[in-house]
Design a protein around this motif. Structure first.
Motif, PDB file in Angstrom:
ATOM      1  N   HIS A   1     -36.105   6.072  -5.225  1.00 13.17           N
ATOM      2  CA  HIS A   1     -35.157   6.374  -4.143  1.00 13.17           C
ATOM      3  C   HIS A   1     -35.023   7.868  -3.908  1.00 13.17           C
ATOM      4  O   HIS A   1     -35.169   8.674  -4.833  1.00 13.17           O
ATOM      5  CB  HIS A   1     -33.798   5.702  -4.378  1.00 13.17           C
TER       6      HIS A   1
ATOM      7  N   ASP B   1     -32.357  12.319 -10.939  1.00 14.76           N
ATOM      8  CA  ASP B   1     -32.183  10.933 -10.481  1.00 14.76           C
ATOM      9  C   ASP B   1     -32.166  10.981  -8.950  1.00 14.76           C
ATOM     10  O   ASP B   1     -31.147  11.363  -8.383  1.00 14.76           O
ATOM     11  CB  ASP B   1     -30.893  10.355 -11.050  1.00 14.76           C
ATOM     12  N   ASN B   2     -33.234  10.694  -8.289  1.00 18.06           N
ATOM     13  CA  ASN B   2     -34.408   9.987  -8.733  1.00 18.06           C
ATOM     14  C   ASN B   2     -35.667  10.735  -8.279  1.00 18.06           C
ATOM     15  O   ASN B   2     -36.739  10.174  -8.176  1.00 18.06           O
ATOM     16  CB  ASN B   2     -34.350   8.578  -8.157  1.00 18.06           C
TER      17      ASN B   2
ATOM     18  N   GLU C   1     -29.874   4.300  -2.184  1.00 23.25           N
ATOM     19  CA  GLU C   1     -29.769   3.508  -3.417  1.00 23.25           C
ATOM     20  C   GLU C   1     -28.429   3.737  -4.091  1.00 23.25           C
ATOM     21  O   GLU C   1     -27.835   2.824  -4.664  1.00 23.25           O
ATOM     22  CB  GLU C   1     -30.913   3.880  -4.380  1.00 23.25           C
ATOM     23  N   GLU C   2     -27.949   4.970  -4.023  1.00 27.22           N
ATOM     24  CA  GLU C   2     -26.717   5.317  -4.745  1.00 27.22           C
ATOM     25  C   GLU C   2     -25.476   4.666  -4.135  1.00 27.22           C
ATOM     26  O   GLU C   2     -24.396   4.716  -4.710  1.00 27.22           O
ATOM     27  CB  GLU C   2     -26.534   6.843  -4.787  1.00 27.22           C
TER      28      GLU C   2
ATOM     29  N   ASP D   1     -36.648   4.383 -11.930  1.00 27.50           N
ATOM     30  CA  ASP D   1     -35.390   5.107 -11.765  1.00 27.50           C
ATOM     31  C   ASP D   1     -35.028   5.648 -13.150  1.00 27.50           C
ATOM     32  O   ASP D   1     -35.643   5.288 -14.130  1.00 27.50           O
ATOM     33  CB  ASP D   1     -34.320   4.138 -11.223  1.00 27.50           C
TER      34      ASP D   1
HETATM   35 ZN    ZN Z   1     -31.212   6.420  -9.522  1.00 28.42          ZN
END
Ligand code: ZN
Length: 420
Positions: free
Chosen positions: A80, A232-233, A261-262, A303
């Motif tokens: 992501h 991340d990420n 994604e978060e 991830d």
């Molecule tokens: Zn992540």
């Protein structure tokens, strides 16, 4: 590519990519240079066997794929592009107590305390009406420390080290200036001008995020660690991107980096959206072939993984506590928060063993909640067998995260060697 070159490139990629828009732009540039042909979602595709392609959606998600046609067993890598941050509100300006500050929303599961006392800059997208009455989007990146969120001094809060909490509405407004003549639209117009954009009739909207000016760097006695925002990420984005760039077009491989994604992936450009499904359909327009491809392929959802913190060891299950610089982590969860199965794990382990690369395992403590990622979403939506893996990380979702300088390169080697 050797580890030193790999890591040097990683630091540059992290610094050049403050938002998902910049991540996508940088990856598109990388794919162009590696011979991938650009596709546009709103045009007809005429795919040729033996070629490599890439396509973006909303300028914040990207898919790259090889197209051998003789082989439909794709190794897919999912990552992501987004990271938790402070995002500007539409009408951000607050003038009070002798300063100009910005109202912000926290995006994703942000660790708020590390945002205090940092040199902050701003980057993202501005939409405007140009001289020909056309709506245009432009990326901006101020690249100067223009704001700061000062801590409240301990003298004014004697419980600061014991019980200070952070209120997301009132406590984390970045402060820009003591000059209260500040005009926000003027500020944005200057930023557009700095990017060579003149004749802006009207600025309509923006998506801008604060980021830390401190550059990514090696840390530790022997450069053991990599410290940066957005590990991340972007760690997995960079690793996946280099993996597909280093295979030939006759190996069936696909890389996808999705936005949002978060915040749960449910968006036009998120992993819960239709981007991957639409792209795969266009690659395999015969339904029979399409299903065969889905069921023959392997998705590696990459991830970050929580490394055991030496000062807080009780937060991990002792048998599933990954160490920094001891290899890629396979993530398992009985309740399908991770999509790994015995079958997908075995394929991954077999490749790692053949290459002599170490692996570790992560299961969250049974009395604690488990995070999730794009793996289960993709597995459920498309029916692709999936494994969730990650690189051991400390301080996840801090403004400065920490990972090992050995692990990403190890994942790169496994991904390039993996077969579906
Ligand atoms: Zn992540």
């Amino acid at each position: 590519m050797n580890k030193q070159d790999f890591n040097e490139g990683l630091l540059g990629f992290l610094d050049a990519s403050p938002t998902p828009l910049h991540v996508t732009q940088n990856m598109a540039m990388m794919f162009e240079n590696a011979g991938f042909i650009k596709l546009n979602e709103v045009e007809k595709w005429e795919l040729q066997a033996g070629q490599k392609y890439y396509v973006t959606r909303s300028d914040s998600s990207i898919i790259a794929f090889t197209y051998p046609k003789t082989d439909n067993r794709y190794v897919m890598i999912g990552t992501h592009t987004d990271s938790p941050n402070l995002k500007l509100k539409p009408n951000p300006v607050i003038k009070e107590h002798g300063v100009v500050k910005f109202g912000v929303e926290s995006y994703g599961g942000l660790l708020l305390n590390p945002w205090f006392d940092r040199d902050l800059s701003l980057a993202g997208r501005v939409s405007y009406l140009d001289a020909e009455n056309k709506i245009q989007n432009a990326l901006i990146n101020v690249q100067k420390p223009i704001a700061v969120i000062p801590s409240l001094a301990i003298h004014l809060d004697d419980k600061a080290n014991k019980e200070r909490t952070v209120n997301k509405q009132t406590d984390i407004c970045p402060i820009l200036s003591t000059n209260e003549d500040f005009e926000f639209d003027e500020f944005l117009a200057w930023q557009l001008e700095a990017n060579g954009i003149q004749n802006v009739q009207k600025i309509y909207a923006h998506e801008l995020s604060f980021y830390d000016m401190q550059k990514a760097s090696f840390v530790g006695l022997r450069n053991d660690f990599i410290a940066s925002a957005r590990l991340d990420n972007l760690l997995s984005c960079y690793t996946g991107m280099l993996s597909i760039c280093s295979v030939t077009a006759d190996k069936a491989m696909l890389f996808i980096a999705s936005d949002h994604e978060e915040v749960g992936s449910e968006s036009v450009s998120g992993a819960g959206g239709s981007f991957l499904e639409n792209t795969l359909h266009r690659m395999f327009d015969d339904y029979e072939e399409y299903i065969q491809m889905l069921r023959s392929s392997l998705m590696v959802s990459a991830d970050n993984a929580h490394a055991i913190h030496p000062n807080y060891p009780a937060k991990h299950d002792a048998n599933h506590a990954p160490h920094i610089n001891k290899g890629v982590v396979i993530k398992v969860n009985a309740n399908q928060r991770y999509a790994s199965s015995a079958t997908t794990i075995s394929k991954f382990m077999n490749t790692a063993a053949a290459l002599g690369e170490p692996l570790q395992h992560f299961v969250t403590r049974s009395d604690m909640g488990c995070g999730s990622t794009i793996g289960p979403i993709t597995a459920a939506r498309l029916g692709i067998d999936t494994i969730d893996v990650g690189l051991p990380t400390w301080a996840m979702h801090s403004i400065r995260e920490l990972a090992g300088s050995d692990d990403a390169h190890s994942l790169y080697k496994i991904l390039t060697g993996l077969q579906a």
